[in-house]
Design an enzyme around this catalytic site. Structure first.
Site, PDB file in Angstrom:
ATOM      1  N   ASN A   1       0.490  -1.055   0.356  1.00 24.33           N
ATOM      2  CA  ASN A   1      -0.049  -0.177   0.053  1.00 24.33           C
ATOM      3  C   ASN A   1       0.714   0.935   0.145  1.00 24.33           C
ATOM      4  OD1 ASN A   1       0.862   1.252   2.948  1.00 24.33           O
ATOM      5  ND2 ASN A   1      -0.179  -1.258   3.431  1.00 24.33           N
TER       6      ASN A   1
ATOM      7  N   ALA B   1       2.001   1.696  11.581  1.00 30.10           N
ATOM      8  CA  ALA B   1       2.048   1.002  10.400  1.00 30.10           C
ATOM      9  C   ALA B   1       0.574   0.809   9.530  1.00 30.10           C
ATOM     10  CB  ALA B   1       2.926  -0.537  11.064  1.00 30.10           C
TER      11      ALA B   1
ATOM     12  N   LYS C   1       9.432 -15.624 -11.775  1.00 28.69           N
ATOM     13  CA  LYS C   1       8.715 -14.510 -12.114  1.00 28.69           C
ATOM     14  C   LYS C   1       7.216 -15.458 -12.515  1.00 28.69           C
ATOM     15  CE  LYS C   1       8.474 -10.616 -15.540  1.00 28.69           C
ATOM     16  NZ  LYS C   1       8.976 -10.377 -16.367  1.00 28.69           N
TER      17      LYS C   1
ATOM     18  N   PRO D   1      -1.735 -12.589  10.238  1.00 27.14           N
ATOM     19  CA  PRO D   1      -2.010 -12.605  11.617  1.00 27.14           C
ATOM     20  C   PRO D   1      -2.382 -11.036  12.138  1.00 27.14           C
ATOM     21  CG  PRO D   1       0.504 -12.822  11.031  1.00 27.14           C
ATOM     22  CD  PRO D   1       0.001 -12.579  10.084  1.00 27.14           C
ATOM     23  N   ASP D   2      -3.266 -10.731  13.002  1.00 24.02           N
ATOM     24  CA  ASP D   2      -3.590  -9.387  13.383  1.00 24.02           C
ATOM     25  C   ASP D   2      -2.549  -8.819  14.434  1.00 24.02           C
ATOM     26  OD1 ASP D   2      -4.443  -6.962  14.631  1.00 24.02           O
ATOM     27  OD2 ASP D   2      -6.781  -7.296  13.827  1.00 24.02           O
TER      28      ASP D   2
ATOM     29  N   PHE E   1      -4.450   2.631  14.900  1.00 25.93           N
ATOM     30  CA  PHE E   1      -4.889   3.842  14.256  1.00 25.93           C
ATOM     31  C   PHE E   1      -5.428   3.109  13.248  1.00 25.93           C
ATOM     32  CE2 PHE E   1      -2.562   8.193  12.965  1.00 25.93           C
ATOM     33  CZ  PHE E   1      -1.499   7.781  14.188  1.00 25.93           C
TER      34      PHE E   1
ATOM     35  N   LYS F   1      -9.260  -4.666  19.548  1.00 26.93           N
ATOM     36  CA  LYS F   1      -7.883  -5.342  19.755  1.00 26.93           C
ATOM     37  C   LYS F   1      -7.349  -4.369  20.887  1.00 26.93           C
ATOM     38  CE  LYS F   1      -7.197  -4.443  14.324  1.00 26.93           C
ATOM     39  NZ  LYS F   1      -6.364  -4.160  13.841  1.00 26.93           N
TER      40      LYS F   1
HETATM   41  O1  PMT Z   1       2.741   6.125   6.743  1.00 23.14           O
HETATM   42  P1  PMT Z   1       1.708   7.200   6.153  1.00 23.14           P
HETATM   43  O2  PMT Z   1       1.686   7.633   4.692  1.00 23.14           O
HETATM   44  O3  PMT Z   1       2.350   8.743   6.766  1.00 23.14           O
HETATM   45  O4  PMT Z   1       0.361   7.094   6.484  1.00 23.14           O
HETATM   46  C1  PMT Z   1      -0.062   7.373   7.392  1.00 23.14           C
HETATM   47  C2  PMT Z   1      -1.354   6.501   7.617  1.00 23.14           C
HETATM   48  C3  PMT Z   1      -2.582   6.139   6.703  1.00 23.14           C
HETATM   49  C4  PMT Z   1      -0.699   4.531   7.341  1.00 23.14           C
HETATM   50  C5  PMT Z   1      -1.616   6.112   9.272  1.00 23.14           C
HETATM   51  O5  PMT Z   1      -2.630   7.308   9.835  1.00 23.14           O
HETATM   52  C6  PMT Z   1      -2.669   4.957   9.623  1.00 23.14           C
HETATM   53  O6  PMT Z   1      -3.433   5.177   9.881  1.00 23.14           O
HETATM   54  N1  PMT Z   1      -1.830   3.770   9.793  1.00 23.14           N
HETATM   55  C7  PMT Z   1      -3.314   2.783  10.130  1.00 23.14           C
HETATM   56  C8  PMT Z   1      -2.907   1.792   8.428  1.00 23.14           C
HETATM   57  C9  PMT Z   1      -3.817   0.622   9.387  1.00 23.14           C
HETATM   58  O7  PMT Z   1      -3.641  -0.413   8.566  1.00 23.14           O
HETATM   59  O8  PMT Z   1      -5.277   0.593   9.762  1.00 23.14           O
HETATM   60  P2  PMT Z   1      -6.189  -0.179   9.696  1.00 23.14           P
HETATM   61  O9  PMT Z   1      -7.180  -0.086   9.667  1.00 23.14           O
HETATM   62  O10 PMT Z   1      -6.147  -1.367   8.470  1.00 23.14           O
HETATM   63  O11 PMT Z   1      -5.269  -1.235  10.753  1.00 23.14           O
HETATM   64  C10 PMT Z   1      -6.354  -0.865  12.450  1.00 23.14           C
HETATM   65  C11 PMT Z   1      -4.877  -0.619  13.209  1.00 23.14           C
HETATM   66  O12 PMT Z   1      -4.517  -2.452  13.787  1.00 23.14           O
HETATM   67  C12 PMT Z   1      -3.263  -0.499  12.419  1.00 23.14           C
HETATM   68  O13 PMT Z   1      -3.107  -0.027  13.921  1.00 23.14           O
HETATM   69  C13 PMT Z   1      -2.765  -1.117  11.942  1.00 23.14           C
HETATM   70  O14 PMT Z   1      -1.122  -1.349  12.311  1.00 23.14           O
HETATM   71  C14 PMT Z   1      -3.531  -2.743  13.232  1.00 23.14           C
HETATM   72  N2  PMT Z   1      -2.885  -3.858  12.088  1.00 23.14           N
HETATM   73  C15 PMT Z   1      -3.657  -3.704  10.959  1.00 23.14           C
HETATM   74  C16 PMT Z   1      -3.650  -5.647  10.294  1.00 23.14           C
HETATM   75  C17 PMT Z   1      -2.738  -5.983  10.720  1.00 23.14           C
HETATM   76  N3  PMT Z   1      -2.886  -7.212   9.695  1.00 23.14           N
HETATM   77  N4  PMT Z   1      -1.961  -5.858  12.271  1.00 23.14           N
HETATM   78  C18 PMT Z   1      -2.362  -4.744  12.522  1.00 23.14           C
HETATM   79  O15 PMT Z   1      -1.524  -4.848  13.788  1.00 23.14           O
END
Ligand code: PMT
Length: 404
Positions: A209, A274, A288, A305-306, A324, A342
């Site tokens: 992404n 992240a 490839k 995994p989350d 986030f 979470k």
């Molecule tokens: O890096 P930049 O270009 O500055 O952009 C910033 C951002 C948009 C990436 C940041 O502001 C942001 O929103 N980060 C969270 C992105 C995300 O994965 O969001 P989510 O709603 O899908 O996930 C919710 C939370 O679970 C997040 O804290 C994420 O890190 C975490 N997660 C998600 C998926 C996963 N498999 N494991 C996780 O821990």
């Protein structure tokens, strides 16, 4: 204690220059080191000897012969500063700061410093209200420069209106607040995640992404500047990571999971900015993948995994967990669901479709959601949002946990 409380005070040419003597005395009495830089014009209003005597340190000016160390000296002062203050600040220095002009000791050092910059303007009302100054003030504010004053009243030039430098006590209090914020995470271990993960399909293709790492880096930098011991676990990023933190590089969501779960037990605060890929390819090809002459290619994805949910499951007393939520619709509703699922204390919800917010920009627009309330933050620099997030974390850590 008092490990690092050093203020660099820039004094520019204005009648209010004499008032900064009281500011220096107050800072010294509070046990804060003061290093004064005077512009040439400032030395016409007050003798450098006054500030040398009050601060107990040599005063740096452009009127003296430049010592051989001049080039390194401004960098040394820029690095030494915990807070960089300019009082009084003329319209001229505001214009220079806004444009990044570095043509004397003060402007050069101010440009080089990474310390929070506080300015106390003092000038004629006409100059303060002039379009050019308004524009420069807006530019500096947007960049995170703090202002104290100016106050209204009678000015030395005989005019009446805004333009008087704030009283030394007000400037002193603003400095104290910045110094306190700077130590507010001292002794705490903070882990921040940043950037995108990459899920490889074959040696040349991957699923990912647009995360640049900017949001996570701003958080890591802000936590570092508040005295925290910061571990920054980052995936693939296009932005430059901050220095002064322990950097751990990963690529896939699984490797981010491994890095975070290996360290989470030791952390006081974990902030997950992240953007890990929720899915990876069920099969990773060693070579490839070849085109299949018009036939549709069906690739199977399996769930990753989350990480945040696992960290939430392992949460121990005394830990503060921040996530986030990158949303495109029903932002707060989805974010609240993630906060619960979470086991987070705080979730920063950003609508990644809003202009100036989300991926790969320097600004963001967010709602800070806790179990008890929500605070909307306007469009602002990611660094300023990072400060808001850390303030919210500190206030959560001061509030006893709710009975559930
Ligand atoms: O890096 P930049 O270009 O500055 O952009 C910033 C951002 C948009 C990436 C940041 O502001 C942001 O929103 N980060 C969270 C992105 C995300 O994965 O969001 P989510 O709603 O899908 O996930 C919710 C939370 O679970 C997040 O804290 C994420 O890190 C975490 N997660 C998600 C998926 C996963 N498999 N494991 C996780 O821990």
């Amino acid at each position: 204690m008092n490990a690092k409380r050093e203020v660099v005070l820039g004094i520019t040419g204005g009648i209010a220059a004499y008032k900064s003597a009281e500011l220096v005395s107050r800072l010294r009495k509070a046990g804060i080191g003061v290093h004064v830089i005077m512009t040439e014009h400032a030395t016409r209003f007050v003798s450098p000897l006054t500030y040398e005597t009050l601060s107990g340190n040599p005063v740096v000016t452009d009127t003296f012969d430049r010592p051989a160390t001049w080039e390194v000296e401004h960098i040394a002062l820029a690095k030494l500063a915990d807070v960089f203050v300019i009082a009084p600040a003329t319209a001229n220095i505001l214009a220079k700061l806004a444009c990044g002009i570095a043509d004397d000791m003060l402007s050069t050092t101010a440009l080089a410093t990474k310390a929070p910059l506080l300015v106390a303007p003092a000038m004629n009302t006409g100059m303060w209200t002039a379009d050019a100054t308004r524009h420069n003030v807006d530019t500096l504010r947007a960049r995170g420069v703090r202002f104290v004053g100016p106050e209204g009243g009678f000015l030395a030039c005989g005019d009446s209106g805004p333009g008087r430098m704030s009283e030394p006590v007000a400037i002193f209090e603003a400095i104290q607040a910045l110094l306190t914020a700077r130590q507010s995470l001292s002794g705490l271990r903070v882990m921040v995640t940043a950037g995108a993960t990459r899920e490889r399909l074959d040696p040349v293709r991957f699923l990912s992404n647009d995360s640049s790492g900017k949001m996570g880096f701003a958080l890591a930098e802000a936590a570092r500047d508040r005295g925290a011991d910061v571990t920054l676990v980052c995936g693939v990023t296009t932005a430059q990571p901050p220095t002064g933190v322990t950097l751990v590089r990963v690529e896939s969501t699984q490797s981010l999971y491994d890095a975070v779960t290996a360290r989470c037990g030791d952390m006081d605060i974990i902030i997950q900015a992240a953007a890990p890929a929720d899915y990876r390819f069920a099969r990773r090809y060693d070579q490839k993948l070849k085109k299949q002459s018009g036939a549709p290619l069906v690739l199977e994805l399996v769930e990753n995994p989350d990480i945040a949910a696992e960290v939430g499951r392992r949460k121990r007393p005394g830990q503060t967990l921040v996530g986030f939520a990158a949303e495109t619709e029903r932002v707060t509703e989805h974010a609240r669901e993630k906060l619960q699922r979470k086991n987070l204390d705080l979730i920063v919800a950003n609508d990644v479709t809003a202009p100036g917010a989300g991926f790969n920009v320097d600004t963001n627009i967010a709602t800070l959601i806790t179990r008890t309330g929500a605070t909307e933050r306007p469009l602002q620099r990611k660094r300023d949002l990072a400060e808001d997030v850390l303030d919210a974390v500190l206030s959560l850590r001061q509030t006893p946990p709710e009975e559930s």
